[in-house]
Scaffold this motif. Structure first.
Motif, PDB file in Angstrom:
ATOM      1  N   GLU A  75      27.090 -37.604  -1.957  1.00  0.00           N
ATOM      2  CA  GLU A  75      25.999 -37.871  -1.124  1.00  0.00           C
ATOM      3  C   GLU A  75      25.896 -37.607   0.314  1.00  0.00           C
ATOM      4  OE1 GLU A  75      26.451 -42.767  -0.276  1.00  0.00           O
ATOM      5  OE2 GLU A  75      24.816 -41.965  -1.613  1.00  0.00           O
ATOM      6  N   HIS A  76      27.141 -37.318   0.903  1.00  0.00           N
ATOM      7  CA  HIS A  76      27.271 -36.898   2.271  1.00  0.00           C
ATOM      8  C   HIS A  76      27.177 -35.354   2.471  1.00  0.00           C
ATOM      9  CE1 HIS A  76      28.522 -41.020   3.140  1.00  0.00           C
ATOM     10  NE2 HIS A  76      29.604 -40.844   2.111  1.00  0.00           N
ATOM     11  N   ARG A  79      35.730 -32.412 -10.082  1.00  0.00           N
ATOM     12  CA  ARG A  79      36.538 -33.627 -10.301  1.00  0.00           C
ATOM     13  C   ARG A  79      36.485 -34.483  -9.206  1.00  0.00           C
ATOM     14  NH1 ARG A  79      39.679 -29.488 -13.089  1.00  0.00           N
ATOM     15  NH2 ARG A  79      41.304 -29.424 -11.290  1.00  0.00           N
ATOM     16  N   MET A  80      36.534 -33.921  -8.094  1.00  0.00           N
ATOM     17  CA  MET A  80      36.653 -35.031  -6.816  1.00  0.00           C
ATOM     18  C   MET A  80      35.442 -35.604  -6.579  1.00  0.00           C
ATOM     19  SD  MET A  80      38.551 -32.311  -4.337  1.00  0.00           S
ATOM     20  CE  MET A  80      38.086 -33.030  -2.735  1.00  0.00           C
ATOM     21  N   GLY A  81      34.384 -34.989  -6.988  1.00  0.00           N
ATOM     22  CA  GLY A  81      33.030 -35.423  -6.409  1.00  0.00           C
ATOM     23  C   GLY A  81      32.123 -36.154  -7.595  1.00  0.00           C
ATOM     24  N   ASN A  90      27.737 -35.210 -11.322  1.00  0.00           N
ATOM     25  CA  ASN A  90      26.783 -35.455 -12.448  1.00  0.00           C
ATOM     26  C   ASN A  90      25.642 -36.614 -12.117  1.00  0.00           C
ATOM     27  OD1 ASN A  90      28.441 -34.126 -14.245  1.00  0.00           O
ATOM     28  ND2 ASN A  90      29.761 -35.718 -15.008  1.00  0.00           N
ATOM     29  N   ALA A  91      25.872 -37.408 -11.143  1.00  0.00           N
ATOM     30  CA  ALA A  91      24.736 -38.315 -10.686  1.00  0.00           C
ATOM     31  C   ALA A  91      23.774 -37.546 -10.068  1.00  0.00           C
ATOM     32  CB  ALA A  91      25.332 -39.313  -9.706  1.00  0.00           C
ATOM     33  N   LEU A  92      23.856 -36.508  -9.282  1.00  0.00           N
ATOM     34  CA  LEU A  92      22.819 -35.817  -8.699  1.00  0.00           C
ATOM     35  C   LEU A  92      22.329 -34.937  -9.748  1.00  0.00           C
ATOM     36  CD1 LEU A  92      21.694 -34.402  -6.193  1.00  0.00           C
ATOM     37  CD2 LEU A  92      23.286 -32.674  -6.045  1.00  0.00           C
ATOM     38  N   ALA A  93      22.875 -34.354 -10.606  1.00  0.00           N
ATOM     39  CA  ALA A  93      22.251 -33.724 -11.803  1.00  0.00           C
ATOM     40  C   ALA A  93      21.076 -34.413 -12.608  1.00  0.00           C
ATOM     41  CB  ALA A  93      23.393 -33.021 -12.673  1.00  0.00           C
ATOM     42  N   THR A 144      30.312 -34.505   6.808  1.00  0.00           N
ATOM     43  CA  THR A 144      30.399 -34.224   5.575  1.00  0.00           C
ATOM     44  C   THR A 144      31.829 -34.568   5.068  1.00  0.00           C
ATOM     45  OG1 THR A 144      30.890 -32.032   5.993  1.00  0.00           O
ATOM     46  CG2 THR A 144      28.548 -32.595   5.462  1.00  0.00           C
ATOM     47  N   THR A 145      32.327 -34.297   3.822  1.00  0.00           N
ATOM     48  CA  THR A 145      33.840 -34.396   3.568  1.00  0.00           C
ATOM     49  C   THR A 145      34.374 -33.427   4.252  1.00  0.00           C
ATOM     50  OG1 THR A 145      33.133 -35.509   1.436  1.00  0.00           O
ATOM     51  CG2 THR A 145      35.362 -34.415   1.586  1.00  0.00           C
TER      52      THR A 145
END
Length: 268
Positions: A18-19, A46-48, A51-54, A198-199
């Protein structure tokens, strides 16, 4: 909302969490009526939390290594199948320096690391446009945007070889943008964003100090990731159909400042 991109179809590269600016762009594009495919490298996925954003944006995910032309061809073909036609907008929000990650100083890099970062951060943009161009995958008056940073023009010592990568990225946007505009009436621009937590951004040495400095230097203050998403959506919209080959500073005015009152007070 304004329905600025209602009915438009796109591909968004680089959302991690989300950042991420790409994450915010996806949220805004969805709010403004667009449909799109999300993509990132398999290791980044795999780090992020993609799926939630999709799920939130009713989007599908297609994993792709942006340094692989084969992966990009698969991405573009599948995207057109999923979206039911050609692409109206693309966001390239990809950047990585192995030298930064490994703590290698700019004056003593490992050149294999340099090459890898250059490929991921800049050449991937050329490869992406190459696939879109040769497959004639973009609709007329489509928009391609990549994210950059002012270290492409000025010295920020701890930004390391990412400064070189961004300079090359901006050159690719201009050079490929000419051919895309001439042949397909597609516009290509870069957004030079404020330092953003951001990351990737927070991985740069001294980031906290620099973002505070930029805040004091900028008459409007730093632009946030959400601000950048708004600006990006405007470039995807039909309101900017004749804007191309530009590096557009979105930084609260920082790029035109010599010094500010707030910074002078620190040294008096």
């Amino acid at each position: 909302m304004y329905n600025l991109v209602k009915g438009k179809k796109g591909i968004i590269f680089g959302a991690l969490n989300e950042h991420s600016i790409a994450w915010k762009v996806a949220e805004r594009a969805h709010e403004e009526g667009a449909e799109f495919v999300l993509t990132n490298a398999p290791i980044a996925m795999r780090m992020g939390e993609l799926n939630a954003l999709a799920e939130k944006t009713n989007s599908q995910i297609i994993p792709a290594d942006a340094t692989s032309v084969e992966d990009l061809e698969n991405l573009v073909e599948k995207s057109m199948n999923i979206l039911g036609g050609k692409i109206d907008f693309v966001l390239h929000s990809i950047g990585m320096s192995v030298n930064v990650r490994k703590g290698k100083h700019y004056t003593d890099p490992k050149y294999d690391f340099t090459t890898k970062g250059w490929d991921v951060s800049a050449v991937s943009f050329h490869k992406t446009m190459n696939v879109l161009y040769n497959k004639k995958a973009m609709n007329k008056w489509g928009s391609i945007v990549a994210l950059t940073y002012m270290a492409a023009q000025r010295v920020f010592p701890d930004y390391n070889d990412m400064a070189d990568n961004k300079a090359y990225l901006e050159s690719i946007a201009r050079s490929f943008g000419y051919f895309f505009g001439r042949d397909h009436k597609v516009r290509v621009n870069t957004i030079s964003q404020s330092p953003t937590p951001t990351t990737a951004g927070t991985g740069v040495k001294g980031f906290d100090g620099f973002i505070a400095y930029a805040e004091k230097m900028s008459p409007l203050g730093n632009a946030t990731a959400a601000d950048c998403a708004d600006y990006t959506i405007s470039l995807f919209s039909d309101l900017t159909k004749k804007v191309t080959l530009q590096n557009l500073f979105h930084d609260g005015g920082f790029s035109n400042m010599g010094v500010s009152d707030a910074v002078i007070k620190k040294f008096e």
